[in-house]
Design an enzyme around this catalytic site. Structure first.
Site, PDB file in Angstrom:
ATOM      1  N   GLN A 198      -4.688  -4.918   6.955  1.00  0.00           N
ATOM      2  CA  GLN A 198      -5.691  -5.812   6.362  1.00  0.00           C
ATOM      3  C   GLN A 198      -5.706  -7.197   6.994  1.00  0.00           C
ATOM      4  OE1 GLN A 198      -8.022  -4.907   4.404  1.00  0.00           O
ATOM      5  NE2 GLN A 198      -7.275  -2.909   3.742  1.00  0.00           N
TER       6      GLN A 198
ATOM      7  N   ASP B  84       2.937  -4.302   8.114  1.00  0.00           N
ATOM      8  CA  ASP B  84       1.734  -3.496   7.949  1.00  0.00           C
ATOM      9  C   ASP B  84       0.556  -4.456   8.084  1.00  0.00           C
ATOM     10  OD1 ASP B  84      -0.556  -2.407   6.882  1.00  0.00           O
ATOM     11  OD2 ASP B  84       0.376  -1.649   5.059  1.00  0.00           O
TER      12      ASP B  84
ATOM     13  N   CYS C 232      -4.800   2.584  -3.638  1.00  0.00           N
ATOM     14  CA  CYS C 232      -3.546   3.072  -3.023  1.00  0.00           C
ATOM     15  C   CYS C 232      -2.416   2.066  -3.207  1.00  0.00           C
ATOM     16  CB  CYS C 232      -3.730   3.393  -1.541  1.00  0.00           C
ATOM     17  SG  CYS C 232      -4.846   4.755  -1.260  1.00  0.00           S
TER      18      CYS C 232
ATOM     19  N   HIS D  47       0.870  -1.178   0.000  1.00  0.00           N
ATOM     20  CA  HIS D  47       0.000   0.000   0.000  1.00  0.00           C
ATOM     21  C   HIS D  47       0.907   1.229   0.000  1.00  0.00           C
ATOM     22  CE1 HIS D  47      -2.777   2.955   1.852  1.00  0.00           C
ATOM     23  NE2 HIS D  47      -3.754   2.171   1.444  1.00  0.00           N
TER      24      HIS D  47
ATOM     25  N   LYS E 231     -10.433  -0.588  10.210  1.00  0.00           N
ATOM     26  CA  LYS E 231     -10.507  -1.780   9.344  1.00  0.00           C
ATOM     27  C   LYS E 231     -10.973  -2.996  10.148  1.00  0.00           C
ATOM     28  CE  LYS E 231      -7.607   0.149   6.083  1.00  0.00           C
ATOM     29  NZ  LYS E 231      -8.085   0.660   4.811  1.00  0.00           N
TER      30      LYS E 231
HETATM   31  N1  PMP Z   1      -1.904  -0.673   4.596  1.00  0.00           N
HETATM   32  C1  PMP Z   1      -2.861  -1.365   3.988  1.00  0.00           C
HETATM   33  C2  PMP Z   1      -2.561  -2.737   3.451  1.00  0.00           C
HETATM   34  C3  PMP Z   1      -4.124  -0.795   3.828  1.00  0.00           C
HETATM   35  O1  PMP Z   1      -5.092  -1.470   3.202  1.00  0.00           O
HETATM   36  C4  PMP Z   1      -4.371   0.501   4.330  1.00  0.00           C
HETATM   37  C5  PMP Z   1      -5.712   1.176   4.164  1.00  0.00           C
HETATM   38  N2  PMP Z   1      -6.311   0.991   2.935  1.00  0.00           N
HETATM   39  C6  PMP Z   1      -3.338   1.160   4.976  1.00  0.00           C
HETATM   40  C7  PMP Z   1      -2.118   0.543   5.098  1.00  0.00           C
HETATM   41  C8  PMP Z   1      -3.508   2.544   5.533  1.00  0.00           C
HETATM   42  O2  PMP Z   1      -4.395   2.523   6.588  1.00  0.00           O
HETATM   43  P1  PMP Z   1      -4.955   3.879   7.195  1.00  0.00           P
HETATM   44  O3  PMP Z   1      -5.484   4.680   6.039  1.00  0.00           O
HETATM   45  O4  PMP Z   1      -6.016   3.439   8.130  1.00  0.00           O
HETATM   46  O5  PMP Z   1      -3.808   4.550   7.874  1.00  0.00           O
END
Ligand code: PMP
Length: 419
Positions: A216, A213, A377, A136, A239
């Site tokens: 998910q 990270d 993203c 991401h 999430k």
């Molecule tokens: N890493 C992953 C794999 C994600 O899916 C996301 C959110 N789509 C993020 C990081 C970022 O999370 P946040 O916007 O809640 O900071």
């Protein structure tokens, strides 16, 4: 004894009583465009059970006050609830100490914290940070920034056509120069579950640190940071059925203790004078300013809720629902799944011949079905698969086969309109 909404059939695999669980989620019970809402955008943000909504509401109605600094009763209650939430998160992640649980705004802020506080102090020219091609943006850009600032180099492990990390290449890219490996536990764009325990082991074998990270992974599976051996683990409350604006950075105590603070301000200090400042102990050193107290309390309520449902039961139910989803999507002519890893979480990304992903999103919305269309993203992933965007159905344990049928019917209509 199992939780009341978990039924254990004779074959021993727990099954969820989804109809009953759905009752816990007020937002699911509405019509959108004249059709029952089918919410399949859980990877963007998951819905909140009443227990979470009520915990936040109760805090604001009964206990609202600032934490740590007050001597009055409300402040003591707010502090107890906030610190209690930290203990709930510690237990859920199996961290050794609450000193290792830093509340952040979410995964993005947690990764930026490590990149800036650890990275600026420990990276220099010649050093390398290793990520993967499926990250991401929030696990790419913070490393690009700190590499620019320190002269370190960002390396990227490639992926294969199924959307899995090429582990031979990953291993080949690890070397003496590698100081940190930063990998997603589960890809939001592909659903791939990465072999993070193995990746961490390989990082450590090369004296590199490992950050995961976990944005998910948290809604779909049990995560034990000590069993994984992660040095840092980042997550987002929203999430995992908690509120937005709150997340956690888990960090190994010894590492966090050695790191300089990132943001400065109230709460992260013991004493301030113009001759110098003495910083607070962990975890407060990394929590400058008034925190998202209600968010932490809501996140703890989400954790209690998830633990009550049972993460093994969730994983088993979702594996079955994903298999059903992929089989049904496979019936649609011209549909191509993007991300077919052997080990996948409940995400189905796809493209449909002749129909732009955004048009797909709009058409299925007319049927009350919420999916996401875009690059998620993860622009490098789109580039790798040669697509500008995908449509993505991301599932949670409250989704049903009937909802997948509604998605598939809507997609058939999209094909007819554009076909
Ligand atoms: N890493 C992953 C794999 C994600 O899916 C996301 C959110 N789509 C993020 C990081 C970022 O999370 P946040 O916007 O809640 O900071």
């Amino acid at each position: 004894m199992s939780a009341p909404h978990v039924q254990t059939p004779a074959n021993g695999t727990p099954a969820l009583d989804v109809a009953r669980l759905r009752e816990d989620f007020p937002v699911l019970h509405q019509q959108v465009n004249g059709k029952p809402l089918v919410y399949l955008d859980n990877a963007a943000t998951a819905q909140k059970p009443a227990a979470v909504i009520e915990a936040i509401s109760r805090y604001y109605r009964e206990d609202n006050s600032n934490v740590h600094r007050g001597v009055h009763t409300l402040s003591e209650r707010a502090t107890a609830a906030y610190e209690g939430a930290r203990e709930t998160l510690r237990e859920f992640l199996n961290a050794a100490s609450t000193k290792e649980i830093i509340f952040t705004r979410g995964t993005t802020e947690a990764i930026n914290l490590v990149a800036q506080a650890w990275g600026r102090a420990n990276l220099g020219p010649g050093d390398e940070v290793l990520i993967t091609h499926m990250e991401h943006h929030s696990n790419i850009v913070p490393w690009q920034l700190v590499c620019e600032q320190t002269g370190a180099t960002l390396r990227v492990a490639p992926i294969n056509a199924r959307g899995e990390v090429e582990m031979d290449e990953f291993e080949r890219l690890l070397g003496e120069r590698t100081k940190l490996v930063a990998v997603g536990h589960v890809s939001n764009a592909l659903g791939t579950i990465n072999p993070v325990a193995r990746m961490i082991e390989l990082a450590h074998a090369h004296d590199a640190l490992a950050l995961v990270d976990g944005a998910q992974a948290m809604p779909h599976m049990a995560v034990d940071v000590r069993a994984l051996g992660a040095d840092f683990y980042a997550l987002s409350g929203h999430k995992m059925f908690g509120p937005t604006g709150i997340g956690v950075l888990y960090g190994c105590e010894a590492l966090l203790a050695a790191m300089p603070p990132w943001q400065g301000g109230g709460d992260m200090i013991k004493a301030v004078s113009f001759d110098g400042t003495v910083y607070s102990d962990l975890p407060y050193k990394f929590e400058a300013g008034t925190p998202h107290i209600a968010g932490a309390i809501g996140l703890a309520a989400a954790v209690d809720y998830l633990a009550g449902v049972g993460r093994e039961a969730i994983a088993a139910y979702e594996a079955d629902l994903l298999a059903y989803t992929e089989a049904r999507l496979g019936e649609i002519e011209g549909l191509r799944l993007i991300g077919t890893a052997e080990n996948k979480a409940a995400v189905a990304s796809f493209v449909l011949d002749g129909v732009h992903a955004h048009d797909l999103g709009t058409i299925v919305d007319h049927h009350g079905v919420a999916i996401r269309a875009g690059h998620h993203c993860a622009m490098p992933v789109m580039e790798f698969f040669g697509v500008a965007a995908t449509a993505r159905a991301s599932l949670a344990f409250y989704n049903t086969r009937e909802e997948i049928d509604a998605l598939v019917a809507a997609l058939h209509e999209a094909r007819e309109i554009f076909g």
